[in-house]
Enzyme design. Sequence first.
Site, PDB file in Angstrom:
ATOM      1  N   ARG A   1      -2.052  -8.904  12.965  1.00 56.77           N
ATOM      2  CA  ARG A   1      -2.473  -7.898  11.969  1.00 56.77           C
ATOM      3  C   ARG A   1      -3.297  -8.558  10.866  1.00 56.77           C
ATOM      4  O   ARG A   1      -4.286  -8.001  10.383  1.00 56.77           O
ATOM      5  CB  ARG A   1      -1.243  -7.193  11.370  1.00 56.77           C
ATOM      6  CG  ARG A   1      -0.588  -6.249  12.360  1.00 56.77           C
ATOM      7  CD  ARG A   1       0.829  -5.909  11.968  1.00 56.77           C
ATOM      8  NE  ARG A   1       0.915  -5.034  10.808  1.00 56.77           N
ATOM      9  CZ  ARG A   1       2.041  -4.795  10.132  1.00 56.77           C
ATOM     10  NH1 ARG A   1       3.161  -5.392  10.487  1.00 56.77           N
ATOM     11  NH2 ARG A   1       2.040  -3.979   9.120  1.00 56.77           N
TER      12      ARG A   1
ATOM     13  N   ARG B   1      10.232  -1.742  11.218  1.00 56.51           N
ATOM     14  CA  ARG B   1       9.114  -1.375  12.088  1.00 56.51           C
ATOM     15  C   ARG B   1       8.967  -2.385  13.229  1.00 56.51           C
ATOM     16  O   ARG B   1       9.194  -3.577  13.037  1.00 56.51           O
ATOM     17  CB  ARG B   1       7.814  -1.345  11.271  1.00 56.51           C
ATOM     18  CG  ARG B   1       7.559  -0.017  10.602  1.00 56.51           C
ATOM     19  CD  ARG B   1       6.450  -0.071   9.592  1.00 56.51           C
ATOM     20  NE  ARG B   1       5.210  -0.695  10.054  1.00 56.51           N
ATOM     21  CZ  ARG B   1       4.070  -0.661   9.369  1.00 56.51           C
ATOM     22  NH1 ARG B   1       4.020  -0.019   8.205  1.00 56.51           N
ATOM     23  NH2 ARG B   1       2.984  -1.250   9.816  1.00 56.51           N
TER      24      ARG B   1
ATOM     25  N   LYS C   1       0.828  -1.220   0.000  1.00 55.59           N
ATOM     26  CA  LYS C   1       0.000   0.000   0.000  1.00 55.59           C
ATOM     27  C   LYS C   1       0.853   1.257   0.000  1.00 55.59           C
ATOM     28  O   LYS C   1       0.650   2.165  -0.787  1.00 55.59           O
ATOM     29  CB  LYS C   1      -0.842   0.070   1.291  1.00 55.59           C
ATOM     30  CG  LYS C   1      -2.162  -0.597   1.254  1.00 55.59           C
ATOM     31  CD  LYS C   1      -2.920  -0.347   2.559  1.00 55.59           C
ATOM     32  CE  LYS C   1      -2.382  -1.056   3.738  1.00 55.59           C
ATOM     33  NZ  LYS C   1      -1.958  -0.463   4.914  1.00 55.59           N
TER      34      LYS C   1
ATOM     35  N   ARG D   1      11.025  -6.148   5.195  1.00 56.71           N
ATOM     36  CA  ARG D   1      10.789  -4.722   4.928  1.00 56.71           C
ATOM     37  C   ARG D   1      11.688  -3.814   5.774  1.00 56.71           C
ATOM     38  O   ARG D   1      11.852  -4.009   6.963  1.00 56.71           O
ATOM     39  CB  ARG D   1       9.317  -4.385   5.212  1.00 56.71           C
ATOM     40  CG  ARG D   1       9.006  -2.914   4.990  1.00 56.71           C
ATOM     41  CD  ARG D   1       7.573  -2.681   4.717  1.00 56.71           C
ATOM     42  NE  ARG D   1       6.707  -2.988   5.844  1.00 56.71           N
ATOM     43  CZ  ARG D   1       5.384  -2.847   5.801  1.00 56.71           C
ATOM     44  NH1 ARG D   1       4.798  -2.424   4.701  1.00 56.71           N
ATOM     45  NH2 ARG D   1       4.641  -3.154   6.846  1.00 56.71           N
TER      46      ARG D   1
ATOM     47  N   ARG E   1     -10.540   1.013   8.034  1.00 57.68           N
ATOM     48  CA  ARG E   1     -10.121  -0.357   8.323  1.00 57.68           C
ATOM     49  C   ARG E   1     -11.257  -1.182   8.908  1.00 57.68           C
ATOM     50  O   ARG E   1     -11.063  -2.357   9.228  1.00 57.68           O
ATOM     51  CB  ARG E   1      -8.966  -0.323   9.298  1.00 57.68           C
ATOM     52  CG  ARG E   1      -7.660  -0.799   8.633  1.00 57.68           C
ATOM     53  CD  ARG E   1      -6.562  -0.637   9.614  1.00 57.68           C
ATOM     54  NE  ARG E   1      -5.384  -1.388   9.351  1.00 57.68           N
ATOM     55  CZ  ARG E   1      -4.266  -0.836   8.868  1.00 57.68           C
ATOM     56  NH1 ARG E   1      -4.225   0.415   8.502  1.00 57.68           N
ATOM     57  NH2 ARG E   1      -3.203  -1.585   8.740  1.00 57.68           N
TER      58      ARG E   1
HETATM   59  P1  AMP Z   1      -0.153   0.424   8.514  1.00 52.75           P
HETATM   60  O1  AMP Z   1       0.965   1.409   8.478  1.00 52.75           O
HETATM   61  O2  AMP Z   1      -1.319   0.819   7.658  1.00 52.75           O
HETATM   62  O3  AMP Z   1       0.312  -0.984   8.273  1.00 52.75           O
HETATM   63  O4  AMP Z   1      -0.716   0.452  10.020  1.00 52.75           O
HETATM   64  C1  AMP Z   1       0.100   0.077  11.110  1.00 52.75           C
HETATM   65  C2  AMP Z   1      -0.747  -0.120  12.352  1.00 52.75           C
HETATM   66  O5  AMP Z   1      -1.402   1.120  12.677  1.00 52.75           O
HETATM   67  C3  AMP Z   1      -1.883  -1.133  12.233  1.00 52.75           C
HETATM   68  O6  AMP Z   1      -1.448  -2.461  12.472  1.00 52.75           O
HETATM   69  C4  AMP Z   1      -2.836  -0.631  13.324  1.00 52.75           C
HETATM   70  O7  AMP Z   1      -2.372  -0.980  14.597  1.00 52.75           O
HETATM   71  C5  AMP Z   1      -2.701   0.880  13.212  1.00 52.75           C
HETATM   72  N1  AMP Z   1      -3.686   1.475  12.277  1.00 52.75           N
HETATM   73  C6  AMP Z   1      -3.408   2.093  11.080  1.00 52.75           C
HETATM   74  N2  AMP Z   1      -4.523   2.556  10.505  1.00 52.75           N
HETATM   75  C7  AMP Z   1      -5.538   2.231  11.348  1.00 52.75           C
HETATM   76  C8  AMP Z   1      -6.947   2.424  11.305  1.00 52.75           C
HETATM   77  N3  AMP Z   1      -7.538   3.039  10.270  1.00 52.75           N
HETATM   78  N4  AMP Z   1      -7.687   1.954  12.338  1.00 52.75           N
HETATM   79  C9  AMP Z   1      -7.112   1.342  13.393  1.00 52.75           C
HETATM   80  N5  AMP Z   1      -5.786   1.116  13.502  1.00 52.75           N
HETATM   81  C10 AMP Z   1      -4.998   1.551  12.489  1.00 52.75           C
END
Ligand code: AMP
Length: 219
Positions: A172, A161, A13, A126, A87
């Site tokens: 996740r 990360r 993404k 990553r 999400r």
């Molecule tokens: P990402 O960078 O999109 O992979 O998001 C990393 C982490 O941030 C996720 O595993 C969630 O813990 C949190 N997160 C990101 N976006 C959301 C969202 N829209 N709602 C809830 N948690 C989120």
Amino acid sequence: MNIILLAPPAAGKGTQAKLLENKYHLNHLSTGDLLRQVASEDSELGNKVKETLSSGNLVSDEIIFELIDHYMTETTNHQFLFDGFPRNILQAQTLDHILNEKGDMITAVFLLEVTEECLKQRITGRRLCKNCGAIYNVTEPSLKPKNESICDKCGHELYQRDDDNEKSFEIRYREYKKQTEPLIEYYQNQNKLYSIDSMGSIEEIFHRITSIIEKEMIK
Ligand code: AMP
């Protein structure tokens, strides 16, 4: 044009978002990036968010809505590329509501499809640049930096990360299946969903997305 990138963890993404943001001058809104910023702050909220991110669970809707509201109000470019948001169904309904209030709406939702096996492999390899946010993968020859710990683009240090490990991935991915996958039907019902085979190279996937945008959305 308002676009959503919908995908399981580590499907690419962020990489596609950066390319689309540049090509179409969209405002890249990544809730993951906003949350990592909050998590880096030494405060009660920062520590709470940091803990949730490392666990792999989703952050509460309340915190997400506050971040989104702040970001969307402060910004001047109102053509959004949503990455990692919405999400769950409540977040999708809330986003529809926010956009409707402004006389706007979601144009298209791209679902990036990658097998679970491949996601697992991608997640452990990553690496990100602390300075410019460039994304690498040390397990994929075409995405490997020249030096495993240095960014090819700006020379700053690369990091992994906290949640890019197999244990967090399991959570996740489970959260994705349970909370995020129902959005596929939600956007299918609105005739806005486009499935993208995301197993190829970055350029191939980008081409698949942009072909749809050029054909369907830019008249
Ligand atoms: P990402 O960078 O999109 O992979 O998001 C990393 C982490 O941030 C996720 O595993 C969630 O813990 C949190 N997160 C990101 N976006 C959301 C969202 N829209 N709602 C809830 N948690 C989120």
